[in-house]
Scaffold this motif. Structure first.
Motif: not given
Length: 185
Positions: A101, A104, A123, A125-126, A145, A147, A149-150
């Motif tokens: 992961t 952010e 994972y 992040p955006a 995966s 985010d 909202s990316s």
């Protein structure tokens, strides 16, 4: 572009250079090695390299990482706080890492996840704006995966794409062993 890293700078005077016999070069080499070592800090199982006065890049080049790995958003080194904003050279032979992961604070990934044979999930992040990702020999990886909202990246049927779906960034190894359809466009 990958983030720039600090490195030792050696200045030589222009013109022909001859090595004087009475200078101890071992001391110069030792000082340069100490300088380079001061730029990279081991932190548990990660290596952090300074990329600016307030940011670091993270890498892992060992097989001691295991389980679900979460890269921290910030680290404190020698009393100073640094934001973790990039992966520069990647994760190598982390066979026991099952998931990764990214924080952010991560902005760029110019790296490989090479021979991480137990890795199943990643994972993103955006905040990741640029990515160049290699997944060599990550034979169990089936889930990347992002985010939702990316504004830069997305996934479709397991593949990682640019948000406009015009560029396929990477297909997880486990999915590449079956029929994989790239959408039109």
């Amino acid at each position: 572009q990958p983030p720039t890293t600090h490195s030792a700078i050696i200045s030589l005077k222009p013109g022909p250079y001859t090595r004087p016999e009475n200078i101890d070069y071992e001391d110069d080499i030792r000082k340069e090695q100490e300088h380079e070592a001061s730029l990279v800090w081991p932190f548990n199982t990660f290596d952090f390299e300074k990329t600016s006065a307030s940011t670091v890049s993270v890498d892992a080049h060992n097989n001691t990482i295991a389980g679900d790995v979460v890269i921290p958003a910030t680290v404190t080194i020698d009393g100073e706080d640094y934001r973790v904003t990039s992966i520069h050279s990647g994760f190598w032979e982390c066979d026991n890492m099952e998931s990764l992961t990214l924080p952010e604070t991560m902005e760029s990934v110019f790296a490989g996840m090479n021979s991480c044979r137990g890795l199943k999930r990643v994972y993103i992040p955006a905040s990741v704006q640029s990515i160049s990702l290699s997944l060599n020999n990550c034979t169990m990886l089936s889930d990347i995966s992002v985010d939702p909202s990316s504004p830069w990246l997305t996934t479709y049927e397991g593949g990682l794409y640019t948000k406009d779906m015009k560029t396929l960034v990477v297909v997880p190894y486990a999915l590449s062993q079956t029929a994989f359809t790239i959408p039109e466009g």
